[in-house]
Design a protein around this motif. Structure first.
Motif, PDB file in Angstrom:
ATOM      1  N   ALA A  64      49.314  83.054  66.483  1.00 50.25           N
ATOM      2  CA  ALA A  64      50.332  84.002  66.020  1.00 50.25           C
ATOM      3  C   ALA A  64      50.672  85.052  67.077  1.00 50.25           C
ATOM      4  O   ALA A  64      51.743  85.650  67.024  1.00 50.25           O
ATOM      5  N   ASP A  65      49.768  85.286  68.036  1.00 46.82           N
ATOM      6  CA  ASP A  65      50.077  86.292  69.060  1.00 46.82           C
ATOM      7  C   ASP A  65      51.101  85.784  70.075  1.00 46.82           C
ATOM      8  O   ASP A  65      51.409  86.454  71.048  1.00 46.82           O
ATOM      9  N   THR A  66      51.638  84.590  69.843  1.00 42.26           N
ATOM     10  CA  THR A  66      52.726  84.103  70.697  1.00 42.26           C
ATOM     11  C   THR A  66      54.090  84.341  70.052  1.00 42.26           C
ATOM     12  O   THR A  66      55.106  83.927  70.603  1.00 42.26           O
ATOM     13  N   ASN A  67      54.119  84.976  68.877  1.00 38.71           N
ATOM     14  CA  ASN A  67      55.395  85.303  68.235  1.00 38.71           C
ATOM     15  C   ASN A  67      56.178  86.281  69.102  1.00 38.71           C
ATOM     16  O   ASN A  67      55.601  87.208  69.682  1.00 38.71           O
ATOM     17  N   LEU A  68      57.477  86.070  69.167  1.00 36.76           N
ATOM     18  CA  LEU A  68      58.326  87.032  69.856  1.00 36.76           C
ATOM     19  C   LEU A  68      58.353  88.316  69.042  1.00 36.76           C
ATOM     20  O   LEU A  68      58.250  88.292  67.812  1.00 36.76           O
ATOM     21  N   LYS A  69      58.524  89.458  69.729  1.00 34.90           N
ATOM     22  CA  LYS A  69      58.589  90.750  69.026  1.00 34.90           C
ATOM     23  C   LYS A  69      59.901  90.836  68.267  1.00 34.90           C
ATOM     24  O   LYS A  69      60.969  90.868  68.853  1.00 34.90           O
ATOM     25  N   GLY A  70      59.774  90.879  66.966  1.00 40.77           N
ATOM     26  CA  GLY A  70      60.974  90.927  66.137  1.00 40.77           C
ATOM     27  C   GLY A  70      61.462  89.531  65.823  1.00 40.77           C
ATOM     28  O   GLY A  70      60.984  88.534  66.358  1.00 40.77           O
ATOM     29  N   THR A  71      62.417  89.465  64.937  1.00 38.72           N
ATOM     30  CA  THR A  71      62.976  88.176  64.523  1.00 38.72           C
ATOM     31  C   THR A  71      64.383  88.025  65.062  1.00 38.72           C
ATOM     32  O   THR A  71      65.031  88.994  65.457  1.00 38.72           O
ATOM     33  N   LEU A  72      64.830  86.795  65.070  1.00 37.25           N
ATOM     34  CA  LEU A  72      66.226  86.490  65.360  1.00 37.25           C
ATOM     35  C   LEU A  72      66.924  86.568  64.011  1.00 37.25           C
ATOM     36  O   LEU A  72      66.577  85.837  63.083  1.00 37.25           O
ATOM     37  N   ARG A  73      67.885  87.488  63.869  1.00 35.96           N
ATOM     38  CA  ARG A  73      68.475  87.675  62.534  1.00 35.96           C
ATOM     39  C   ARG A  73      69.950  88.076  62.605  1.00 35.96           C
ATOM     40  O   ARG A  73      70.410  88.643  63.589  1.00 35.96           O
ATOM     41  N   LEU A  74      70.599  87.785  61.496  1.00 36.52           N
ATOM     42  CA  LEU A  74      71.987  88.199  61.304  1.00 36.52           C
ATOM     43  C   LEU A  74      71.934  89.477  60.481  1.00 36.52           C
ATOM     44  O   LEU A  74      71.652  89.443  59.283  1.00 36.52           O
ATOM     45  N   ASP A  75      72.125  90.616  61.127  1.00 34.14           N
ATOM     46  CA  ASP A  75      71.999  91.917  60.464  1.00 34.14           C
ATOM     47  C   ASP A  75      73.182  92.255  59.582  1.00 34.14           C
ATOM     48  O   ASP A  75      73.025  92.752  58.480  1.00 34.14           O
ATOM     49  N   ALA A  76      74.361  92.036  60.086  1.00 37.56           N
ATOM     50  CA  ALA A  76      75.571  92.382  59.343  1.00 37.56           C
ATOM     51  C   ALA A  76      76.571  91.259  59.566  1.00 37.56           C
ATOM     52  O   ALA A  76      76.630  90.695  60.661  1.00 37.56           O
ATOM     53  N   ALA A  77      77.318  90.943  58.526  1.00 38.64           N
ATOM     54  CA  ALA A  77      78.290  89.865  58.688  1.00 38.64           C
ATOM     55  C   ALA A  77      79.424  89.999  57.689  1.00 38.64           C
ATOM     56  O   ALA A  77      79.206  90.267  56.514  1.00 38.64           O
ATOM     57  N   GLN A  78      80.614  89.840  58.188  1.00 36.38           N
ATOM     58  CA  GLN A  78      81.807  89.738  57.355  1.00 36.38           C
ATOM     59  C   GLN A  78      82.552  88.529  57.922  1.00 36.38           C
ATOM     60  O   GLN A  78      83.337  88.653  58.861  1.00 36.38           O
ATOM     61  N   LEU A  79      82.223  87.362  57.368  1.00 36.36           N
ATOM     62  CA  LEU A  79      82.729  86.104  57.891  1.00 36.36           C
ATOM     63  C   LEU A  79      83.853  85.567  57.009  1.00 36.36           C
ATOM     64  O   LEU A  79      83.921  85.860  55.818  1.00 36.36           O
ATOM     65  N   GLU A  80      84.690  84.755  57.595  1.00 33.60           N
ATOM     66  CA  GLU A  80      85.702  84.058  56.822  1.00 33.60           C
ATOM     67  C   GLU A  80      85.002  82.987  55.977  1.00 33.60           C
ATOM     68  O   GLU A  80      83.899  82.539  56.321  1.00 33.60           O
ATOM     69  N   LEU A  81      85.639  82.580  54.882  1.00 34.75           N
ATOM     70  CA  LEU A  81      85.086  81.505  54.065  1.00 34.75           C
ATOM     71  C   LEU A  81      84.912  80.255  54.921  1.00 34.75           C
ATOM     72  O   LEU A  81      85.731  79.979  55.809  1.00 34.75           O
ATOM     73  N   ASN A  82      83.855  79.511  54.649  1.00 32.93           N
ATOM     74  CA  ASN A  82      83.559  78.259  55.364  1.00 32.93           C
ATOM     75  C   ASN A  82      83.350  78.450  56.865  1.00 32.93           C
ATOM     76  O   ASN A  82      83.724  77.599  57.655  1.00 32.93           O
ATOM     77  N   HIS A  83      82.762  79.577  57.238  1.00 29.80           N
ATOM     78  CA  HIS A  83      82.428  79.836  58.642  1.00 29.80           C
ATOM     79  C   HIS A  83      80.953  80.203  58.749  1.00 29.80           C
ATOM     80  O   HIS A  83      80.332  80.604  57.772  1.00 29.80           O
ATOM     81  N   LYS A  84      80.423  80.066  59.939  1.00 27.49           N
ATOM     82  CA  LYS A  84      79.009  80.334  60.185  1.00 27.49           C
ATOM     83  C   LYS A  84      78.817  80.903  61.582  1.00 27.49           C
ATOM     84  O   LYS A  84      79.697  80.793  62.443  1.00 27.49           O
TER      85      LYS A  84
END
Length: 160
Positions: A64-84
């Motif tokens: 577990a000490d090989t985990n990167l500091k913090g996560t990869l995440r989507l903090d805020a999003a206002q996406l169009e329908l059917n988009h990613k």
């Protein structure tokens, strides 16, 4: 003559300032006594992706000490329908800053699986990534300060 030209110029400027403001749908006595104005706006897609911070991996680490500091995440999003949002990653092997020919290969992992990309569709989604270095690779390189990198590429795409 100059006075006449100045007077004509001043008169023309005053006439331009007195132009009436016309609405697109004027209401007068001879038209309907109500009108409608359409209000429109456009919200463009926006998002904030947070990538892990710089991380120190202890020598001979495999857990577990090989985990990167913090996560990869989507903090805020206002996406169009059917988009990613798709986030992909490419690694640059660790190399000795004093002797760049000495390298330690590594891979990124999400759990026990190799990580190449992730798709996010709503704010709050995240993944924990870790660095995997083969135990044999730890043993074959000389002592030194090794640095590598992970380059994250973010794209906004339509869901097929």
């Amino acid at each position: 003559m100059k006075k006449l030209a100045s007077f004509v110029l001043a008169l023309a400027m005053a006439a331009m300032c007195a132009a009436p403001a016309m609405a697109d749908n004027p209401i007068t006595q001879s038209t309907s006594q109500s009108g409608e104005t359409k209000v429109q706006f456009t919200i463009g897609p926006s998002y904030t992706v947070t990538i892990p911070a710089a991380t120190d991996i202890p020598f001979n680490s495999t857990g577990a000490d090989t985990n990167l500091k913090g996560t990869l995440r989507l903090d805020a999003a206002q996406l169009e329908l059917n988009h990613k949002i798709t986030v992909s990653a490419a690694v640059t092997p660790l190399h000795d800053s004093a002797k760049p020919a000495h390298t330690i290969p590594f891979t990124l992992r999400k759990g026990n699986a190799a990580f190449t990309s992730v798709e996010f569709t709503q704010a709050g989604q995240e993944v924990q990534l870790s660095v995997h270095i083969d135990p044999d690779d730890w043993k074959t390189v000389p002592a030194g300060k090794y640095e590598g990198s992970v380059t994250f590429t973010i794209s906004y795409e339509q869901i097929n």
